[in-house]
Each structure stands twice: as structure tokens, then as C-alpha cells.
Scaffold this motif. Sequence first.
Motif: not given
Length: 203
Positions: A135-145
Amino acid sequence: MSETLLGVDEKQLLHQYLDAARSALLWKLSGLSDYDVRRPLTPTGTNLLGLVKHAAGVELNYFGRVFGRPFPNPPLWSTAEALPASDMYAAEDESRESVLEFYGEVRSFADATVAALPLDAPGVVTWWSPQRREVTLRQVLVQVSIELHRHAGHADVVRELIDGAVGMQDGNSNMPQMPAQWWAEHHARLEEIAAASSQVLKG
């Protein structure tokens, strides 16, 4: 430097959505007794303080382990060795204050990861399937949000069951401003509709 979407900093925007979920979840504990924030109000034990504790574990792992930035001395309940559902309630030796303080520490830790890395920074979610764990940080920000907003929704329902309080955010109920009698009649009407539907299906 973060990318921009229509002139808006993308990382800042994603972080704002994450912060909105955090704030909504924490707000649901306001004004309640220690008993009420711990009360299990679903068959699987969902409770307000447990949702906050779980959110801490989510952020600790996604913004830590995924990017090779492990949180120092993670609690056992946030690891793979944890007992089932131990991240979903505060134990007898975990005070309300200690859970909230710990979540504050995790939030600062997560925010430091977000600040330090570009949105396309690579990471690995080891607990996901091999086909999708990169993943990327972008994906993780979306996932956690998304996950935290989902849990804020759980908290909405639990809080209403406790004392009838509703609302999406502090200062924004997002609900029609109707008197209690109207809501009682509305509830009764929905019960009638459900009962009638059941009879139609049986017929």
C-alpha cells in the motif's frame, strides 16, 4: 510535497477527514459516567470506551508497523498475540483517563508518520492478503479514516441507547429539530410499518 486536488493540499484534506472521525468518536463519551462509557450494549459487547481503545490500536498499527515505524512498547492487546476482542473494551486496571491519554499519544505518533512521509510512501499491511498488502500512505489514510468513521457510527447508536443523545459532530446534530413527542410517534409509526410488512410477507 503533497499533491493538490483543485488547489487543495491532498494530504491535508485526507488528514482532515481522519481528524473528523477521531473527534466524533471521542465526543460520544462526553458527559457520561465511567459505567456508561463501558456498558456493553450489543450482543458482541460494543461499548464507547472500547471503541476508542480499538481506534488507538488501529492507528498504532496502520501508521506504525505498515511503514516500518513501530510504536514503542505496544500494549499486548494491540499485537497478534492478543486475546480475542481484548482491544474492544477497557479492562479493570485500565481507567477511562488512561485509555484517552493513550489514544492521544497514538494520535500524535500517527500524525508524525503522516507528516514525515509523502503520500506515495510504500508500506506493507502484513495482516492483509498477499495480493493487496502493498500500500501507500494515501491508501492507509483513506483506510483508517473509513474505519474510524464506521466506528463513530457505532458510537452514535451506542450513545443513543444510553441516554438518547444524538448528533454527528459537536455543534452539528445533523438531525431534524423535532420535539420528543414527534420522535416517539415517529418510532411508533415505524414499528407499525415493520409489523404490517411482516404480516404481508406471511400472507
